[in-house]
Scaffold this motif. Structure first.
Motif, short mmCIF file in Angstrom:
data_model
loop_
_atom_site.label_atom_id
_atom_site.label_comp_id
_atom_site.label_asym_id
_atom_site.label_seq_id
_atom_site.Cartn_x
_atom_site.Cartn_y
_atom_site.Cartn_z
N LEU A 23 0.82 -1.20 0.00
CA LEU A 23 0.00 0.00 0.00
C LEU A 23 0.86 1.26 0.00
N GLY A 24 0.30 2.29 -0.59
CA GLY A 24 0.95 3.59 -0.54
C GLY A 24 0.79 4.23 0.83
N GLU A 25 1.45 5.36 1.00
CA GLU A 25 1.46 6.01 2.31
C GLU A 25 0.19 6.82 2.59
N ASP A 26 -0.82 6.71 1.68
CA ASP A 26 -2.08 7.39 1.98
C ASP A 26 -2.89 6.65 3.02
N VAL A 30 6.43 3.65 -6.59
CA VAL A 30 5.74 3.43 -5.33
C VAL A 30 4.39 2.75 -5.60
N PRO A 31 3.80 2.13 -4.59
CA PRO A 31 2.49 1.50 -4.80
C PRO A 31 1.41 2.54 -5.07
N ALA A 32 0.41 2.15 -5.81
CA ALA A 32 -0.75 3.00 -6.02
C ALA A 32 -1.59 3.03 -4.74
N PRO A 33 -2.40 4.06 -4.54
CA PRO A 33 -3.30 4.08 -3.38
C PRO A 33 -4.17 2.83 -3.35
N LEU A 34 -4.55 2.43 -2.14
CA LEU A 34 -5.34 1.22 -1.97
C LEU A 34 -6.64 1.30 -2.76
N SER A 35 -7.27 2.47 -2.82
CA SER A 35 -8.53 2.60 -3.55
C SER A 35 -8.34 2.30 -5.03
N ILE A 36 -7.20 2.71 -5.61
CA ILE A 36 -6.91 2.42 -7.01
C ILE A 36 -6.69 0.92 -7.19
N ILE A 95 0.54 -3.20 -9.98
CA ILE A 95 1.99 -3.33 -10.18
C ILE A 95 2.73 -2.22 -9.45
N ASN A 96 2.56 -0.97 -9.89
CA ASN A 96 3.09 0.19 -9.19
C ASN A 96 2.29 1.40 -9.62
N LEU A 97 2.58 2.55 -9.04
CA LEU A 97 1.72 3.72 -9.25
C LEU A 97 1.62 4.10 -10.72
N ALA A 98 2.76 4.22 -11.41
CA ALA A 98 2.72 4.67 -12.80
C ALA A 98 1.92 3.71 -13.67
N VAL A 99 2.20 2.43 -13.56
CA VAL A 99 1.51 1.44 -14.38
C VAL A 99 0.04 1.33 -13.99
N ASP A 100 -0.24 1.35 -12.68
CA ASP A 100 -1.62 1.22 -12.23
C ASP A 100 -2.48 2.40 -12.70
N LEU A 101 -1.90 3.61 -12.73
CA LEU A 101 -2.68 4.75 -13.19
C LEU A 101 -2.97 4.65 -14.69
N THR A 102 -2.03 4.11 -15.47
CA THR A 102 -2.32 3.93 -16.90
C THR A 102 -3.44 2.92 -17.08
N ASN A 103 -3.42 1.84 -16.29
CA ASN A 103 -4.50 0.84 -16.39
C ASN A 103 -5.82 1.41 -15.91
N PHE A 104 -5.77 2.26 -14.88
CA PHE A 104 -6.99 2.87 -14.36
C PHE A 104 -7.63 3.76 -15.42
N PHE A 139 -4.63 11.24 -16.33
CA PHE A 139 -3.50 10.64 -15.62
C PHE A 139 -2.85 11.64 -14.67
N LEU A 140 -2.62 12.87 -15.15
CA LEU A 140 -1.96 13.87 -14.32
C LEU A 140 -2.83 14.27 -13.13
N ALA A 141 -4.15 14.31 -13.34
CA ALA A 141 -5.05 14.64 -12.21
C ALA A 141 -4.99 13.55 -11.15
N LEU A 142 -4.99 12.29 -11.56
CA LEU A 142 -4.90 11.19 -10.59
C LEU A 142 -3.53 11.19 -9.90
N LEU A 143 -2.47 11.49 -10.67
CA LEU A 143 -1.13 11.51 -10.09
C LEU A 143 -0.99 12.63 -9.07
N ARG A 144 -1.60 13.76 -9.35
CA ARG A 144 -1.54 14.90 -8.43
C ARG A 144 -2.13 14.54 -7.07
N THR A 145 -3.16 13.73 -7.06
CA THR A 145 -3.77 13.30 -5.80
C THR A 145 -2.98 12.18 -5.14
N ALA A 146 -2.52 11.22 -5.93
CA ALA A 146 -1.86 10.03 -5.37
C ALA A 146 -0.42 10.30 -4.94
#
Length: 797
Positions: A137-140, A230-236, A248-257, A377-384
């Protein structure tokens, strides 16, 4: 394609209806829903925990003793997950929690060590089928946070038939389906949080060039730094797991999201491995290693992402192993592109790579989503991960495409006329606006502007606009009325009628199963059979390299189907009605055929019984087709048909025409099947049966008096064919013969070594009374005399 109802509710407030009612509304208005499945998550007594210590387990090479901190208490447990590390946050099921398989966790002792609760994998709490890792899990998240905070205990998965989405690429994402639900239920759609990329216009430009704009109409990219894996947030992670994607990780998970949300595939490259990005086709054949570490054979014409001249990704299909995101990645090159769908389909099909991205690009994604995907992607990254930094301006190869509106003129009254009933005033405009269309009056007509996220293949003519109105208005609100047409007397298709009679007879009378095989051969299977097709048609664009020749016979594919089914059963009786394809000079001949295979264990159905059954089925086929009974001829050896042997096969002759064959496969063919199995096959030319004269059906009164049956076993030298014996017997006539049936054949040793015994059964009948012993004896004497006149004798008991 699966959609999470919980995820859809993030964008639209669907009225309180049962999921099945929602599925029905979607089916009637948008796309075909194949099923709705309720999924339960085991979230009770599962909390976020930090791993404090991880040490080896005595006498185990993979289990470890782990201390976890739940915020309120420190627990000791045993874990065998390969991705465990000290300091990471994960999900911990407390003692007393229940896992997806119903196990209630207790405190246990393993090898002398106490194990309390469990660090859980997704599968153990009902989030997909992954059981080979624990959550990272990420640090959120914070130790002690209950899983209920991030994951609802109940969700519904809506399964949609992919074929119904072929011309709706916007529906390959959750947001597109949410837009449909908003229109269906007349509720607002929540806008997406997007980052305006114009704010980065003053940053350095990327070195990107699109060298093939026909196959890549639009390409967007942006550079990002300070983005460790880093890991993606648990909600993602939970959202991705709900629809079957592995975190997998934050960058890859956000592309899949983003792909699962907007249907726009993205790809993240390790920027340190990429310098000069070029989009072009392969010029020379060569191997390319994809993310799954498989060398793929690329050919000229395949669209590739290049670093200079070096391939780094198969465009629209899969990235390369050398540029993937690793533990050392800190700089990311984010790609969002639009590719020619036919190019992606051809490459994906040839390589056998049906990735999620390839399936979406193959439907023709609208180019508008190319830039929107980056913004999302950038909006999700800004939050995560707010520490990540955009360090380049957005590269966009064709921004002018967003300014090209598609406008369709609707003639006055055309909506009511094509739907077949008047709609309430303003209802059509209301529906179109709810779907994102622009509506503007132009005199008596209406100008409709098609939204950029709708495919041109889907919306291009006025009738398409009317269909949009009709489906949301509700087809069930339109009173059905039969069109006024001139009725004409129909004619029967005799070929179809005969095929149906044969199907019913083979299925119901003989218990055979009808199957359908492909119209082409499997080359590997032909090699096993030792068969090289002659006069076959070679495909210029085969589905795979192993399916290059159209079938010249039905039996090879049926034999392959039998072997595949023998994995599950030891008794297979199948048949197929289909065409064979022959090249004859410049002509192409398609001939309807009927073939069947009977297969069983020798202990259940001996070879002779299997052959007799196949022969009897052939006789029943010809009787059902109302042609004269067959004459059996010795099968002539044909090297181009290896599945029949002379000694064990017969040619089927009707009149003076050979219409097929029946027999036991050759030893070489039988060697392709498990030992102890017996097979019999037949193949018949249906066109020949259609061309033959039909036997008139005449009613015969049922016998009023008993029928007497006499069996005769007639000896025939082995060098003389069975057909010769039948010709001789056909010359014998007697008023008491009702019918003659073949029973069986027998071969022996000693005195029987050079002859074969054929048994026939004569049914004797006298229409005006019961046969007497003297009459039967007289028949017997006359028949034996006939055999003697033809140099034949019967087998002594």
């Amino acid at each position: 394609m699966y959609y999470s109802l919980n995820w859809l509710r993030e964008y639209v407030s669907i009225p309180e209806q049962s999921p099945r009612e929602i599925a029905l509304r979607l089916t009637m208005a948008t796309c075909e829903v194949e099923g709705v499945e309720q999924v339960r998550r085991c979230v009770e007594n599962v909390v976020v925990a930090r791993i404090l210590r991880s040490g080896p387990m005595p006498d185990s090479d993979h289990l470890r003793i782990v201390e976890v901190d739940t915020g309120a208490k420190i627990f000791q447990t045993v874990c065998g997950a390969p991705n465990i590390r000290e300091g990471m946050l994960s999900l911990f099921a407390l003692p007393g929690a229940k896992t997806a398989n119903g196990t209630v966790l207790q405190t246990t002792i393993m090898a002398g060590e106490k194990s309390e609760g469990m660090l859980v994998s997704p599968a153990e709490i009902g989030l997909g089928g992954y059981d080979d890792f624990i959550f990272d899990l990420g640090e959120d998240a914070r130790p002690g946070d209950p899983l209920e905070k991030y994951c609802a205990p109940l969700d519904w998965l809506i399964e949609v038939d992919n074929k119904s989405l072929t011309h709706r690429p916007d529906l390959w994402g959750h947001y597109g389906l949410a837009r449909e639900l908003a229109a269906i239920y007349s509720v607002p759609l929540k806008p997406l949080d997007l980052v305006d990329t114009a704010r980065f216009s003053g940053l350095p430009a990327l070195d990107v060039k699109v060298l093939d704009t026909q196959r890549c109409p639009r390409y967007c990219a942006i550079g990002i730094e300070n983005l460790p894996p880093v890991p993606a947030p648990l909600s993602i992670q939970i959202v991705l797991l709900q629809i079957g994607m592995r975190p997998i990780n934050l960058a890859v998970d956000l592309t899949n999201f983003v792909m699962a949300e907007l249907a726009q595939p993205l790809h993240a490259f390790d920027w340190d491995t990429v310098k000069n990005v070029r989009i072009d086709t392969m010029k020379e054949a060569g191997a390319f290693i994809t993310l799954d570490n498989v060398a793929r054979p690329m050919i000229p014409g395949d669209l590739m992402i290049l670093d200079g001249t070096k391939p780094i990704a198969i465009a629209g299909v899969m990235g390369g192993a050398e540029t993937e995101i690793t533990a050392q990645t800190r700089r990311v090159f984010l790609e969002s592109a639009n590719f020619d769908p036919s190019t992606i389909r051809r490459t994906s099909l040839r390589l056998g790579l049906r990735t999620d991205a390839a399936q979406r690009f193959g439907r023709g994604q609208p180019h508008h989503n190319t830039q929107v995907g980056v913004q999302r992607f950038l909006a999700l990254l800004r939050t995560a991960f707010p520490k990540a930094e955009v360090v380049s301006c957005l590269f966009d190869s064709a921004p002018e495409l967003d300014s090209k509106d598609r406008t369709i003129r609707l003639k006055s009254g055309s909506v009511d006329r094509l739907i077949g009933r008047p709609l309430p005033p303003g209802r059509a405009e209301e529906i179109l606006r709810s779907l994102g269309f622009g509506v503007e009056k132009s005199g008596e007509d209406v100008l409709v502007t098609v939204p950029l996220y709708r495919s041109e293949r889907d919306i291009s003519i006025p009738a398409d606009i009317v269909e949009e109105v009709a489906r949301i208005f509700g087809f069930d609100n339109i009173e059905p009325a039969m069109p006024m047409i001139q009725m004409e007397k129909g004619t029967f298709n005799e070929k179809r009628r005969m095929e149906r009679r044969l199907c019913i007879m083979l299925s119901q009378t003989f218990g055979m199963s009808e199957i359908y095989t492909y119209g082409w051969f499997d080359n590997d299977w032909l090699a096993e059979l030792g068969y090289t097709p002659t006069h076959g048609l070679t495909l210029k664009n085969p589905c795979t390299d192993n399916n290059t020749c159209m079938r010249t016979h039905l039996l090879p594919n049926l034999l392959r189907a039998v072997r595949q089914n023998l994995r599950h059963t030891d008794h297979v009786d199948i048949f197929e009605i289909g065409k064979k394809y022959i090249a004859q000079g410049d002509s192409r001949i398609e001939t309807p055929m009927l073939a069947g295979v009977l297969c069983a264990r020798k202990s259940v159905r001996p070879a002779q019984a299997c052959f007799n059954r196949a022969k009897g089925i052939v006789e029943a086929i010809l009787e059902t087709a109302r042609v004269e009974p067959p004459r059996w001829k010795a099968f002539q050896s044909d090297e181009s048909i290896p599945w029949f042997d002379e000694p064990t096969s017969l040619s089927i002759q009707v009149g003076d025409r050979i219409i097929g064959s029946v027999g036991i496969p050759s030893a070489d063919v039988l060697s392709c099947f498990p030992r102890g199995m017996v097979l019999a096959c037949f193949e018949i030319d249906l066109q020949a049966i259609l061309d033959l004269p039909k036997v008139e059906t005449v009613f015969q009164e049922p016998p009023r008096f008993p029928i007497s049956e006499k069996d005769y076993s007639i000896l025939l030298p082995k060098e003389r064919p069975f057909g010769e014996l039948e010709d001789i017997l056909n010359r014998f006539s007697h008023p008491m013969i009702l019918r003659r049936d073949y029973v069986c054949a027998y071969e022996g040793t000693g005195e029987m070594a050079d002859v074969r015994s054929y048994t026939f059964r004569f049914s004797l009948y006298k229409p005006d009374g019961t046969l007497t012993g003297e009459e039967i004896a007289a028949f017997n004497d006359r028949f034996l005399a006939f055999l003697s006149e033809n140099d034949l004798r019967i087998r002594e008991a």
